[in-house]
Scaffold this motif. Structure first.
Motif, PDB file in Angstrom:
ATOM      1  N   ASN A 220     -26.122  16.336  10.873  1.00 11.21           N
ATOM      2  CA  ASN A 220     -25.884  16.647  12.281  1.00 11.21           C
ATOM      3  C   ASN A 220     -25.240  15.434  12.947  1.00 11.21           C
ATOM      4  N   LYS A 250     -24.364  22.028  13.492  1.00 15.02           N
ATOM      5  CA  LYS A 250     -25.080  22.052  14.772  1.00 15.02           C
ATOM      6  C   LYS A 250     -24.370  21.187  15.823  1.00 15.02           C
ATOM      7  N   ALA A 252     -22.658  20.617  19.323  1.00 16.01           N
ATOM      8  CA  ALA A 252     -22.776  21.225  20.650  1.00 16.01           C
ATOM      9  C   ALA A 252     -21.429  21.775  21.103  1.00 16.01           C
ATOM     10  N   GLU A 254     -18.432  22.881  23.692  1.00 16.80           N
ATOM     11  CA  GLU A 254     -17.930  22.294  24.941  1.00 16.80           C
ATOM     12  C   GLU A 254     -17.954  23.344  26.040  1.00 16.80           C
ATOM     13  N   LEU A 267     -24.420  19.395  28.807  1.00 18.87           N
ATOM     14  CA  LEU A 267     -23.721  19.870  27.624  1.00 18.87           C
ATOM     15  C   LEU A 267     -22.394  19.148  27.441  1.00 18.87           C
ATOM     16  N   ARG A 270     -23.163  15.672  26.146  1.00 19.01           N
ATOM     17  CA  ARG A 270     -23.598  15.744  24.742  1.00 19.01           C
ATOM     18  C   ARG A 270     -22.409  16.033  23.832  1.00 19.01           C
ATOM     19  N   HIS A 271     -21.564  16.929  24.244  1.00 15.69           N
ATOM     20  CA  HIS A 271     -20.376  17.262  23.446  1.00 15.69           C
ATOM     21  C   HIS A 271     -19.501  16.026  23.269  1.00 15.69           C
ATOM     22  N   GLU A 274     -21.178  13.599  20.807  1.00 15.92           N
ATOM     23  CA  GLU A 274     -21.124  14.091  19.433  1.00 15.92           C
ATOM     24  C   GLU A 274     -19.711  13.998  18.858  1.00 15.92           C
ATOM     25  N   VAL A 294     -19.996  24.581  14.815  1.00 12.18           N
ATOM     26  CA  VAL A 294     -20.564  24.575  16.165  1.00 12.18           C
ATOM     27  C   VAL A 294     -21.861  25.372  16.165  1.00 12.18           C
ATOM     28  N   GLN A 295     -22.847  24.854  16.878  1.00 14.67           N
ATOM     29  CA  GLN A 295     -24.151  25.519  16.931  1.00 14.67           C
ATOM     30  C   GLN A 295     -24.047  26.851  17.668  1.00 14.67           C
TER      31      GLN A 295
END
Length: 322
Positions: A220, A250, A252, A254, A267, A270-271, A274, A294-295
């Motif tokens: 991940n 997994k 995140a 966009e 989000l 986080r995107h 990542e 992508v999760q």
């Protein structure tokens, strides 16, 4: 692609999803494919909405696809009973109870599951003639590496045991009284026969893992997973087992550009974080990233599993046999 394909990684990264997706990808390409779970979580049954056990079973709704789940606790119990049976046939009744006690203690120690699963693991490889591809959803990284490191360690250990056993029997024969034949002969000794059988089994495993197996690691986009993957690559390399590629799972999604609010802000951040980590993975690892998954909001099964299968840039064509 090799006949045997392994997907490893730390617990919770999504090995089962990726393994099942790749198994589906191979099956759709016309390869008779078996997915083998050695993970105690037994998530393969959840992915396919079907219960699997110790024997291969056709996956409902799919052609060319079979699955099986190996239960670590059952394999430990079976392994223990087999050792007890073998030893009881070869030693004095006076020490059978003590051997039973020692075996019980040994099977409660760390690594007992891996040792027990290893025998079943080899059995699956030895009896896979009817399949074009066997995909292993392995246990978490630490257990997997202990399991895969066993062949080289046990081969040398058994060689030493054989040498000691042969010396013991030789001395016994030389000490035989008169013209009577000694009761023990090297060529008839059941313990040596058992050791030779085990040695040949481990040699088969080591050769198969080096020459007819391909390894992928699932991770991940988080710091712990990246560190674990780096260690796994180094350890596999130490055992001459090269990693063919990395699957980043997994990730995140966009949020849309116009989305606002606390959830969208979280989000989006986080995107961004990542994506930076994924670029690091691509830069710092020699192994190629073969998929960026992508999760999903829902559990990955059915049509979603087929989508993930399409995202795996992993070859399904068998390697030619020379």
């Amino acid at each position: 692609m090799s006949k045997f394909v392994f997907f490893g990684g730390k617990g919770g990264v999504g090995k089962t999803t990726v393994s099942c997706a790749y198994g589906l990808k191979c099956a759709r390409a016309g390869q008779r494919t078996l997915v083998v779970s050695t993970d105690p979580a037994h998530s393969t049954s959840d992915v396919f909405d079907q219960q699997f056990g110790d024997d291969p079973k056709a996956v409902e709704g799919y052609e060319n696809l079979w699955a099986m789940e190996l239960d670590p606790d059952e394999e430990v119990e079976r392994h223990m009973m087999e050792i007890k049976r073998t030893m009881s046939d070869q030693v004095s009744p006076a020490i059978v109870n003590e051997i039973d006690r020692q075996i019980e203690l040994a099977h409660r120690t760390p690594g007992a599951h891996e040792a027990a699963l290893f025998d079943r693991f080899i059995d699956v490889m030895r009896n896979a003639e009817e399949y074009d591809r066997v995909v292993f959803d392995t246990s978490p990284t630490g257990g997997t590496l202990r399991l895969l490191s066993l062949p080289g360690f046990l081969e040398s250990w058994i060689d030493r045991l054989l040498e000691k056993r042969e010396q013991s029997i030789d001395l016994y024969e030389k000490a035989a009284i008169g013209g009577r034949d000694p009761r023990q002969k090297i060529e008839q000794d059941p313990i040596i026969a058992r050791l030779v059988e085990r040695k040949e089994m481990f040699e088969f495993a080591g050769e198969t893992l080096r020459d007819d197996a391909t390894f992928f690691l699932v991770l991940n986009p988080d710091e712990l997973s990246i560190r674990e993957t780096r260690r796994a690559v180094e350890d596999l390399t130490e055992y001459d087992l090269a990693v063919a590629g990395l699957v980043v799972n997994k990730i995140a999604p966009e949020p849309d550009e116009g989305e606002a609010g606390t959830g969208a802000t979280y989000l989006r951040e986080r995107h961004r974080t990542e994506q930076e980590r994924i670029r690091r993975i691509e830069t710092e690892f020699d192994e190629p990233v073969v998929a960026r998954i992508v999760q999903r909001v829902e559990e990955v099964k059915g049509d979603l599993l087929a989508e993930v299968a399409d995202e795996l840039a992993i070859d399904v064509t068998p390697e030619p046999h020379l």
